[in-house]
Every structure is written in structure tokens, then in C-alpha cells.
Design an enzyme around this catalytic site. Structure first.
Site, short mmCIF file in Angstrom:
data_model
loop_
_atom_site.label_atom_id
_atom_site.label_comp_id
_atom_site.label_asym_id
_atom_site.label_seq_id
_atom_site.Cartn_x
_atom_site.Cartn_y
_atom_site.Cartn_z
N CYS A 126 0.87 -1.17 0.00
CA CYS A 126 0.00 0.00 0.00
C CYS A 126 0.90 1.22 0.00
CB CYS A 126 -0.82 0.10 1.28
SG CYS A 126 -1.97 -1.24 1.54
N ARG A 151 -4.59 7.13 -0.14
CA ARG A 151 -3.75 5.93 -0.19
C ARG A 151 -4.18 5.02 -1.34
NH1 ARG A 151 -5.67 2.28 3.85
NH2 ARG A 151 -3.78 1.04 3.59
N ASN A 159 0.07 -2.16 5.85
CA ASN A 159 0.70 -3.38 6.35
C ASN A 159 2.12 -3.13 6.85
OD1 ASN A 159 -1.23 -5.31 6.22
ND2 ASN A 159 -0.26 -6.53 4.62
C1 LIG Z 1 -4.80 -5.89 3.76
C2 LIG Z 1 -4.65 -4.40 4.05
C3 LIG Z 1 -3.23 -4.00 3.86
C4 LIG Z 1 -2.81 -4.14 2.44
C5 LIG Z 1 -1.34 -4.16 2.32
O1 LIG Z 1 -0.63 -3.34 2.88
N1 LIG Z 1 -0.86 -5.16 1.57
C6 LIG Z 1 0.56 -5.27 1.36
C7 LIG Z 1 1.10 -6.62 1.61
S1 LIG Z 1 2.79 -6.42 2.05
O2 LIG Z 1 2.88 -6.00 3.45
O3 LIG Z 1 3.41 -5.43 1.19
O4 LIG Z 1 3.34 -7.75 1.84
C8 LIG Z 1 -5.08 -4.02 5.49
C9 LIG Z 1 -5.06 -2.48 5.65
C10 LIG Z 1 -6.14 -2.16 6.70
C11 LIG Z 1 -6.57 -3.53 7.21
C12 LIG Z 1 -7.93 -3.64 7.93
C13 LIG Z 1 -7.97 -2.69 9.13
C14 LIG Z 1 -9.27 -2.83 9.91
C15 LIG Z 1 -9.49 -4.29 10.38
C16 LIG Z 1 -8.50 -4.66 11.48
C17 LIG Z 1 -8.77 -6.06 12.01
O5 LIG Z 1 -7.84 -6.36 12.99
C18 LIG Z 1 -8.63 -7.05 10.86
C19 LIG Z 1 -9.58 -6.74 9.74
C20 LIG Z 1 -9.43 -5.29 9.20
C21 LIG Z 1 -10.67 -5.05 8.31
C22 LIG Z 1 -8.12 -5.09 8.40
C23 LIG Z 1 -8.04 -6.04 7.19
C24 LIG Z 1 -6.69 -5.86 6.41
O6 LIG Z 1 -5.62 -6.29 7.21
C25 LIG Z 1 -6.50 -4.41 5.97
C26 LIG Z 1 -7.54 -4.07 4.91
#
Ligand SMILES: C[C@H](CCC(=O)NCCS(=O)(=O)O)[C@H]1CC[C@H]2[C@@H]3CC[C@@H]4C[C@H](O)CC[C@]4(C)[C@H]3C[C@H](O)[C@]12C
Length: 324
Positions: A2, A16, A79
Site C-alpha cells: 500500500c 492511499r 501493512n
Molecule cells: C490488507 C490491508 C493492507 C494491504 C497491504 O498493505 N498489503 C501489502 C502486503 S505487504 O505487506 O506489502 O506484503 C489491510 C489495511 C487495513 C486492514 C484492515 C484494518 C481494519 C481491520 C482490522 C482487524 O484487525 C482485521 C480486519 C481489518 C478489516 C483489516 C483487514 C486488512 O488487514 C487491511 C484491509
């Protein structure tokens, strides 16, 4: 992966990209001032700032990924896998579960300065939202029109970094990302001059060679450098349309196309959506992978004194403007 960024023209913008291989099912969600937040360890909070952002709503609870409040404070979770460490509940501290962090800050703070004060006594705890939604390993950017900070809860404690670049991506920790920008200090939007050798007739044979060496790949460190460069050199008019357009171009520099980042065989991470909030006007603009037309929800078109969530679906599907 992200990427988040801030931007300022006449108004303040914050947004973002959300890059992942699947969607949790998100909605543009407005939390009005009288919606009651039941914090797991901090009691209830009603009578807070109204918030608009992208959230997964679970059992009437807005699990925000990013958003702004009515005062123009923005916050996004990205993340931070392998580095985020949340604590046990501690007596005498303000114990906030990771999923409550955005409501806690955006509900109570009008500025980054106020957020810094609130952060002084915070303990980010590992209480999960539910069994099916365990703790996400995240770090956060918090920003207003004057400044930005990055918050990282790690094994050695809570770090609150000044973020003069106004950008955040993923790993490694923020101070390392900032240090690596030193590698790119020679890059420029201007045409390069030949400092290599006065014996060789080297010349710029193409436009854009001043930024030759700016990394083009999708790694977190490369996106950090690329979006920092693009944001820093961005030139935009002051109107809303020009500013929003430029903002989407800034984050467009780190857009992830399906096929280029394979996370498991046949599964690809893509930019699921890109957001751009106008912090002064309370408008949430977004595009999605399948819908390049900019859609928007204006929090001031809703009753911000209400007590129930207002939810709008993410509009999908390309709208092609046929001209004949
Ligand atoms: C997946 C996303 C990050 C994407 C990212 O950065 N991908 C890079 C991979 S890499 O790091 O580069 O390998 C993240 C960002 C925000 C997150 C939500 C936050 C609220 C809530 C918190 C709860 O506890 C769990 C469920 C919940 C809905 C979360 C789901 C998921 O975790 C979300 C969408």
C-alpha cells in the site's frame, strides 16, 4: 503493499492505495458524531468528531482502513508485517486495540499536535476484533495540513516519527525508509549535466533523464522513493478538479497492475482502490481497479449529528465515454 501520501494546494489532501489480492468488502463509511464507540478497554465514546473513510463494517462497527475527520485530520493503516508488535493491556495506560486506533485518534483529535498528545499515554494492545478478524499487522500515517507523523508499534516500543516526506508504504521501518532516500538525492526533474567525464561527449539524449535511477519496481522501498519524488515535484493548480486530478497522478506512480506481483501461484496483488480525501471539505474521492472514473462521497451532505453509520458501496465497473 500500500502507499499513502499527503498533498497540499489551496486545500489539504490525504489518501492511499490499497493493494491486495482480495477485498474484505469495503464501503465508504461516515461515522456521525453521536455514533457510540464501545472501546474494549476504554469505555464508550459518543460525541466525537465525525469521520469519513473506507471501512469494512462488521456488526455495525466501522473497521477503518483510512479516513479523515471533520477537522481535516487524516489517518491510514498500512501493512507492517513482521514488525508490528502489540502489547498486553496495562493498568494506568490508555489501552487501545489495533482496530480501534483510527476511531480513537480521528474521533478525538483535530490536529497532529493533538494526536501527539493523545499518543503520549497510549498502549496499542493485541485484543482482536473477533476470531475471524484477528489483529492486522499495521503501521499508520497521521496527517493534517501542517505536518505528518508515522506511528509504529514494535518490539522495542512505540515509535512516533516525524514524516516530512508525507508518504508511507510498508516494510522496512520508517526510519530506514527515510534513510534510504539519501541514495536518491542526486535525482532531479531537470535535465542532467555531464559530471561523469569531460573526456567523453555524454549528453542527455532523452527527456526525463534527471530522474534516471528512480526505482520503478513494486517493492515497498522502491514505491516509497518513487512516490516521495513524484509528490515532492508535483505541480498543480489550486482548483478542486486540478488538485484531485494531480493527487490521483501522484498515487498513480505506484499503481499495481494485475500480473506484476504474484503472491502465490496465479494470485496477484493489485491496487484495489485509490483514495483522495479533501480534508478541508470532507470529501472522499476514490477510484478502483475496475473503475477509473473518480467517484466521491461528501460527508457534509449527511446529518453529521446522527448516531448511525452512513454507508455507500464502492462503485465498480469502467464507464467508457463513447464519443460517436
Ligand atoms: C490488507 C490491508 C493492507 C494491504 C497491504 O498493505 N498489503 C501489502 C502486503 S505487504 O505487506 O506489502 O506484503 C489491510 C489495511 C487495513 C486492514 C484492515 C484494518 C481494519 C481491520 C482490522 C482487524 O484487525 C482485521 C480486519 C481489518 C478489516 C483489516 C483487514 C486488512 O488487514 C487491511 C484491509
Amino acid at each position: 503493499m500500500c502507499t499513502a501520501a499527503t498533498y497540499k494546494t489551496k486545500d489539504f489532501y490525504f489518501g492511499r492505495t490499497l493493494d491486495y489480492e482480495f477485498s474484505y468488502g469495503d464501503e465508504i463509511t461516515i461515522t456521525p458524531r453521536s455514533y457510540v464507540f464501545n472501546f474494549r478497554h476504554m469505555g464508550t465514546l459518543s460525541g466525537h468528531y465525525a469521520i469519513i473513510g473506507m471501512a469494512h463494517v462488521a456488526g455495525d462497527y466501522p473497521l477503518y482502513y483510512d479516513g479523515i475527520n471533520e477537522k481535516g485530520l487524516g489517518m491510514a493503516g498500512l501493512n507492517f508485517v513482521g514488525n508490528a508488535v502489540y502489547n498486553e493491556v496495562e493498568e494506568g495506560k490508555e489501552n487501545i486495540a489495533q482496530f480501534e486506533f483510527i476511531p480513537w485518534i480521528l474521533g478525538k483529535c483535530a490536529t497532529v499536535k493533538e494526536a501527539r498528545a493523545l499518543l503520549a499515554n497510549i498502549n496499542l494492545v493485541k485484543t482482536p476484533f473477533s476470531e475471524i478478524l484477528p489483529c492486522a499487522q499495521l503501521h499508520w500515517i497521521i496527517a493534517d495540513k501542517n505536518e505528518a507523523i508515522t506511528v509504529e508499534a514494535m518490539a522495542d516500543g512505540l515509535h512516533i516519527w516525524d514524516n516530512p516526506a508525507g508518504v508511507l508504504t510498508n516494510n522496512p521501518p520508517f526510519n530506514q525508509q527515510m534513510f534510504m532516500l539519501n541514495n536518491y538525492m542526486h535525482l532531479s526533474a531537470k535535465q542532467p549535466e555531464n559530471h561523469f567525464s569531460d573526456q567523453l561527449g555524454l549528453k542527455a539524449y532523452s527527456r526525463g533523464m534527471g530522474a534516471l535511477g528512480l526505482p520503478g519496481d513494486l517493492s515497498s522501498a522502491s514505491r516509497f522513493a518513487r512516490v516521495a519524488f513524484v509528490r515532492d515535484h508535483s505541480v498543480s493548480g489550486d482548483t478542486e478538479a486540478e488538485s484531485v486530478s494531480q493527487f490521483f497522478h501522484i498515487l498513480g506512480s505506484v499503481d499495481q497492475q494485475r500480473g506484476c506481483c504474484e503472491v502465490e501461484p496465479g494470485k496477484y496483488e493489485i491496487s484495489l482502490y485509490t483514495s483522495c480525501c479533501n480534508g478541508d471539505k470532507g470529501i472522499y474521492y476514490y477510484t478502483t481497479y475496475e473503475n477509473h472514473q473518480i467517484s466521491a462521497v461528501d460527508m457534509n451532505h449527511e446529518d453529521l449529528d446522527g448516531n448511525t453509520l452512513v454507508r455507500y458501496p464502492v462503485l465498480q465497473g469502467e464507464k467508457i465515454h463513447m464519443q460517436n
